[in-house]
Design an enzyme around this catalytic site. Structure first.
Site, PDB file in Angstrom:
ATOM      1  N   GLU A  91       0.827  -1.199   0.000  1.00 28.93           N
ATOM      2  CA  GLU A  91       0.000   0.000   0.000  1.00 28.93           C
ATOM      3  C   GLU A  91       0.864   1.253   0.000  1.00 28.93           C
ATOM      4  O   GLU A  91       2.092   1.191   0.138  1.00 28.93           O
ATOM      5  CB  GLU A  91      -0.943  -0.047   1.216  1.00 28.93           C
ATOM      6  CG  GLU A  91      -1.874  -1.247   1.127  1.00 28.93           C
ATOM      7  CD  GLU A  91      -2.951  -1.283   2.200  1.00 28.93           C
ATOM      8  OE1 GLU A  91      -2.829  -0.551   3.206  1.00 28.93           O
ATOM      9  OE2 GLU A  91      -3.913  -2.045   2.018  1.00 28.93           O
ATOM     10  N   CYS A 100      -1.852  -4.721  -5.600  1.00 25.41           N
ATOM     11  CA  CYS A 100      -2.356  -5.953  -4.991  1.00 25.41           C
ATOM     12  C   CYS A 100      -1.297  -7.056  -4.984  1.00 25.41           C
ATOM     13  O   CYS A 100      -0.356  -7.057  -5.795  1.00 25.41           O
ATOM     14  CB  CYS A 100      -3.563  -6.481  -5.756  1.00 25.41           C
ATOM     15  SG  CYS A 100      -5.013  -5.433  -5.669  1.00 25.41           S
ATOM     16  N   GLU A 151      -1.558 -10.138  -5.996  1.00 22.81           N
ATOM     17  CA  GLU A 151      -1.523 -10.925  -7.232  1.00 22.81           C
ATOM     18  C   GLU A 151      -0.649 -10.259  -8.285  1.00 22.81           C
ATOM     19  O   GLU A 151       0.145 -10.910  -8.965  1.00 22.81           O
ATOM     20  CB  GLU A 151      -2.930 -11.100  -7.798  1.00 22.81           C
ATOM     21  CG  GLU A 151      -3.882 -11.852  -6.897  1.00 22.81           C
ATOM     22  CD  GLU A 151      -4.682 -10.928  -5.977  1.00 22.81           C
ATOM     23  OE1 GLU A 151      -4.091  -9.976  -5.423  1.00 22.81           O
ATOM     24  OE2 GLU A 151      -5.879 -11.173  -5.810  1.00 22.81           O
ATOM     25  N   CYS A 201      -6.516  -7.261 -11.254  1.00 27.89           N
ATOM     26  CA  CYS A 201      -5.648  -8.444 -11.144  1.00 27.89           C
ATOM     27  C   CYS A 201      -6.118  -9.559 -12.071  1.00 27.89           C
ATOM     28  O   CYS A 201      -5.302 -10.297 -12.618  1.00 27.89           O
ATOM     29  CB  CYS A 201      -5.577  -8.922  -9.699  1.00 27.89           C
ATOM     30  SG  CYS A 201      -4.636  -7.788  -8.661  1.00 27.89           S
TER      31      CYS A 201
HETATM   32  N1  THU Z   1      -6.041  -6.592  -2.313  1.00 28.15           N
HETATM   33  C1  THU Z   1      -5.194  -7.520  -2.831  1.00 28.15           C
HETATM   34  O1  THU Z   1      -3.979  -7.484  -2.593  1.00 28.15           O
HETATM   35  N2  THU Z   1      -5.718  -8.489  -3.624  1.00 28.15           N
HETATM   36  C2  THU Z   1      -7.041  -8.637  -3.901  1.00 28.15           C
HETATM   37  O2  THU Z   1      -7.424  -9.548  -4.618  1.00 28.15           O
HETATM   38  C3  THU Z   1      -8.026  -7.708  -3.330  1.00 28.15           C
HETATM   39  C4  THU Z   1      -7.458  -6.549  -2.604  1.00 28.15           C
HETATM   40  C5  THU Z   1      -5.493  -5.579  -1.399  1.00 28.15           C
HETATM   41  C6  THU Z   1      -5.490  -4.173  -1.904  1.00 28.15           C
HETATM   42  C7  THU Z   1      -5.487  -3.396  -0.597  1.00 28.15           C
HETATM   43  O3  THU Z   1      -4.155  -3.292  -0.121  1.00 28.15           O
HETATM   44  C8  THU Z   1      -6.259  -4.280   0.368  1.00 28.15           C
HETATM   45  O4  THU Z   1      -6.263  -5.566  -0.219  1.00 28.15           O
HETATM   46  C9  THU Z   1      -7.689  -3.820   0.615  1.00 28.15           C
HETATM   47  O5  THU Z   1      -8.346  -3.605  -0.581  1.00 28.15           O
END
Ligand code: THU
Length: 134
Positions: free
Chosen positions: A49, A58, A60, A94
């Protein structure tokens, strides 16, 4: 609740381990991903983040970027883990990025609650955009 192959269980375990390295101070929603490439190598990713929230990447997509950086070009399978009660599935962005490297990729979604969902990139992204239709 799906039955997992030994390989899928290992991948999900790797995703779970990766989740502990997530950088998620804002959402407090750590996610881990682990993917298997065409050479049998496992690549991990976590959500990273940023104080400028929209720059968050994300788990993935970070796993796919790690794979592609190595020169590998195919996602055979990818596992995603979050500390939720129910399995989470990859976000729309993703799904498109996973599809670029494997519409046939198996997608294993797991969670702290123990439930597992096994699907595919194709099922998660029907009628996917590709440049092949040019
Ligand atoms: N997030 C992921 O890393 N992968 C996902 O498939 C859904 C969301 C993360 C983004 C953010 O840092 C946190 O989860 C909340 O949305």
């Amino acid at each position: 609740m799906s039955e997992l192959t030994a390989e899928q269980s290992e991948l999900l375990e790797a995703a779970k381990n990766a989740a502990s390295q997530a950088y998620a101070p804002y959402s407090k929603f750590p996610v881990g991903a682990a993917l298997l490439d065409e050479h049998g190598v496992v690549w991990k990713g976590v959500n990273v983040e940023n104080g400028s929230y929209g720059l968050t990447i994300c788990a993935e997509r970070n796993a796919v970027a790690a794979m592609a950086t190595s020169g590998a070009r195919k996602v055979v399978a990818i596992a995603i883990f979050a500390g939720t009660d129910e399995p989470i599935t990859p976000c729309g962005a993703c799904r498109q990025v996973i599809a670029e490297f494997g519409l046939d990729a198996v997608v294993v979604c797991g969670c702290r609650g123990g439930g597992v969902l096994v699907t595919s990139a194709r099922e998660l992204l029907p009628m996917a955009f590709t440049l092949d239709s040019e």
